[in-house]
Scaffold this motif. Structure first.
Motif, mmCIF file in Angstrom:
data_model
loop_
_atom_site.group_PDB
_atom_site.id
_atom_site.type_symbol
_atom_site.label_atom_id
_atom_site.label_comp_id
_atom_site.label_asym_id
_atom_site.label_seq_id
_atom_site.Cartn_x
_atom_site.Cartn_y
_atom_site.Cartn_z
ATOM 1 N N ARG A 168 0.827 -1.211 0.000
ATOM 2 C CA ARG A 168 0.000 0.000 0.000
ATOM 3 C C ARG A 168 0.861 1.262 0.000
ATOM 4 O O ARG A 168 0.430 2.310 0.495
ATOM 5 C CB ARG A 168 -0.921 0.026 1.220
ATOM 6 C CG ARG A 168 -2.075 -0.916 1.167
ATOM 7 C CD ARG A 168 -3.180 -0.510 2.108
ATOM 8 N NE ARG A 168 -2.827 -0.618 3.524
ATOM 9 C CZ ARG A 168 -3.659 -0.336 4.524
ATOM 10 N NH1 ARG A 168 -4.882 0.080 4.268
ATOM 11 N NH2 ARG A 168 -3.265 -0.461 5.777
ATOM 12 N N THR A 169 2.061 1.181 -0.569
ATOM 13 C CA THR A 169 2.970 2.325 -0.534
ATOM 14 C C THR A 169 2.314 3.588 -1.059
ATOM 15 O O THR A 169 2.481 4.680 -0.492
ATOM 16 C CB THR A 169 4.247 2.015 -1.342
ATOM 17 O OG1 THR A 169 4.922 0.906 -0.744
ATOM 18 C CG2 THR A 169 5.177 3.215 -1.369
ATOM 19 N N HIS A 170 1.530 3.470 -2.146
ATOM 20 C CA HIS A 170 0.928 4.657 -2.754
ATOM 21 C C HIS A 170 -0.110 5.313 -1.846
ATOM 22 O O HIS A 170 -0.452 6.491 -2.038
ATOM 23 C CB HIS A 170 0.317 4.325 -4.116
ATOM 24 C CG HIS A 170 -0.803 3.328 -4.066
ATOM 25 N ND1 HIS A 170 -0.697 2.105 -3.448
ATOM 26 C CD2 HIS A 170 -2.059 3.363 -4.593
ATOM 27 C CE1 HIS A 170 -1.828 1.432 -3.578
ATOM 28 N NE2 HIS A 170 -2.674 2.183 -4.260
ATOM 29 N N MET A 171 -0.612 4.583 -0.854
ATOM 30 C CA MET A 171 -1.538 5.171 0.116
ATOM 31 C C MET A 171 -0.812 5.632 1.371
ATOM 32 O O MET A 171 -1.008 6.758 1.841
ATOM 33 C CB MET A 171 -2.612 4.139 0.496
ATOM 34 C CG MET A 171 -3.469 3.673 -0.662
ATOM 35 S SD MET A 171 -4.512 4.981 -1.360
ATOM 36 C CE MET A 171 -5.759 5.145 -0.086
ATOM 37 N N ILE A 172 0.041 4.770 1.917
ATOM 38 C CA ILE A 172 0.668 5.059 3.204
ATOM 39 C C ILE A 172 1.617 6.247 3.108
ATOM 40 O O ILE A 172 1.724 7.050 4.042
ATOM 41 C CB ILE A 172 1.399 3.816 3.743
ATOM 42 C CG1 ILE A 172 0.420 2.619 3.828
ATOM 43 C CG2 ILE A 172 2.013 4.092 5.101
ATOM 44 C CD1 ILE A 172 -0.847 2.890 4.594
ATOM 45 N N THR A 173 2.320 6.384 1.988
ATOM 46 C CA THR A 173 3.247 7.522 1.859
ATOM 47 C C THR A 173 2.503 8.852 1.768
ATOM 48 O O THR A 173 3.129 9.911 1.929
ATOM 49 C CB THR A 173 4.142 7.360 0.620
ATOM 50 O OG1 THR A 173 3.323 7.122 -0.532
ATOM 51 C CG2 THR A 173 5.117 6.204 0.803
ATOM 52 N N ARG A 174 1.222 8.827 1.537
ATOM 53 C CA ARG A 174 0.429 10.059 1.511
ATOM 54 C C ARG A 174 -0.077 10.450 2.895
ATOM 55 O O ARG A 174 -0.603 11.550 3.090
ATOM 56 C CB ARG A 174 -0.748 9.909 0.551
ATOM 57 C CG ARG A 174 -0.353 9.952 -0.929
ATOM 58 C CD ARG A 174 -1.580 9.790 -1.838
ATOM 59 N NE ARG A 174 -1.304 10.226 -3.189
ATOM 60 C CZ ARG A 174 -0.790 9.443 -4.149
ATOM 61 N NH1 ARG A 174 -0.483 8.177 -3.865
ATOM 62 N NH2 ARG A 174 -0.568 9.914 -5.366
#
Length: 284
Positions: A168-174
C-alpha cells in the motif's frame, strides 16, 4: 433530446473533478468529504458519467488498486434525480470489467448490498462504525506511543505490507500530508503499530489502525484522542470485540454496520488480527 442514461459515456475522473464529486456526495445527503475525495482521486482511479444537462455528475466511484492482488471500490454514488434507473449497476459492471481477474473488495451499506450481491459479491466480514467524543477512564493502556517521524516511514511500510498482505505504498506515503496526526508504537526499537487521525467534516477519522495486539490499538486511539478536540470516528472489524467494547465505554457509540464484501476471492489477504481499522472504507 437528451441522450439516454444507458448510452452516456463513462469516463475517468481526475482531481479536476473533485468539486463535482463532493457535489454528488452532498446531493445524496452525504458529507462533501472533499479531503477524502482528494486522496482517493490522487491514489486511485475515479470513474463517472457526466450529466447531459450540465448538472455535474450522474454517478461516480473510485477504484483503488493494490498491485495484482486486490482492488477496492468505494464512494459509489448516483445523483438522486437519476436513482433507480440502473446507472449505478452499469457503472459497477464497467469498473469490474476494468479490473479483469483482479479480486475486488468493498464496504457495503444495507442500501447498496443487494446490488453488489446481484453482481456476484459475497459478504466475508463486517465493520462497525463508531463515533463520539473519547472520554479517558479506567486504567490507561500500558503501551507507549509517540508521533511518527520521517525515519519511521520504511518500518511502517514493512509492517503495513505484512499486516495488510499487499503493498500500500501509494496510500501510506500520503498519510503524513493527509492526516493531522500520525503516531507509532514501538518496543525495543521495533515498530509494533501505527495509526493516523485525519479530518473529515467535524470529526477526526482514526485509520488506518494497525497494531500488534488490542492493548497497542487502545494506546494508539487514546493518544490520538489526546491530540484533538473533535469527536473521533472509526470503522472497526467486528471480530475485535474487546476494542469495540473499550471505545464504547469511553464515549464512542455505534452508528452503522457495513458488510465487507469480496468478488473473485473468498476473503481478504493479510492478518486481520492486527488490522483493526481501514484507512477509509472507500479504499478497503
Amino acid at each position: 433530446m437528451q441522450t439516454p442514461l444507458s448510452q452516456l459515456p463513462i469516463r475517468r475522473l481526475t482531481l479536476d473533478d473533485l468539486v463535482a464529486c463532493a457535489d454528488l456526495s452532498e446531493d445524496r445527503g452525504w458529507p462533501r468529504e472533499e479531503h477524502k475525495w482528494g486522496l482517493l482521486l490522487a491514489a486511485g482511479t475515479g470513474y463517472g458519467i457526466d450529466d447531459p444537462g450540465g448538472k455535474g455528475l450522474v454517478t461516480a466511484c473510485v477504484l483503488t488498486r493494490y498491485g495484482t492482488g486486490l482492488a477496492a471500490i468505494g464512494m459509489v454514488l448516483v445523483a438522486e434525480r437519476h436513482a433507480r434507473q440502473g446507472v449505478g449497476r452499469r457503472l459497477m459492471k464497467h469498473v469490474l470489467s476494468e479490473t479483469g481477474s483482479l479480486p475486488v473488495t468493498l464496504h457495503a451499506t444495507p442500501y447498496g448490498r443487494p446490488l453488489y450481491e446481484e453482481l456476484g459479491f459475497a459478504t466475508t466480514g463486517r465493520a462497525e462504525m463508531v463515533r463520539g467524543r473519547f472520554i479517558p477512564s479506567g486504567p490507561q493502556p500500558g503501551v507507549r506511543t509517540r508521533p511518527a517521524t520521517a525515519e519511521d516511514l520504511s518500518a511502517m511500510l514493512r509492517l503495513d505490507n505484512e499486516v495488510f498482505g499487499l503493498d500500500r505504498t501509494h496510500m501510506i506515503t500520503r498519510l503524513p500530508a493527509f492526516a493531522d496526526q500520525l503516531r507509532v508504537a514501538e518496543e525495543e526499537g521495533v515498530l509494533t503499530g501505527y495509526a493516523a487521525a485525519w479530518p473529515n467534516m467535524d470529526t477526526h477519522v482514526v485509520g488506518p489502525l494497525i497494531a500488534r495486539d488490542t492493548e497497542t490499538a487502545k494506546a494508539l486511539i487514546a493518544s490520538l484522542a489526546e491530540g484533538t478536540d473533535r469527536p473521533l470516528r472509526t470503522d472497526i472489524d467486528v471480530r475485535h470485540e474487546e476494542l469495540l467494547a473499550w471505545v464504547k465505554e469511553r464515549g464512542l457509540a455505534s452508528i452503522a454496520f457495513n458488510a465487507v464484501m469480496t468478488f473473485g476471492t473468498d476473503g481478504l489477504p493479510g492478518d486481520w488480527t492486527r488490522r483493526f481499522a481501514p484507512l477509509t472504507v472507500a479504499a478497503g
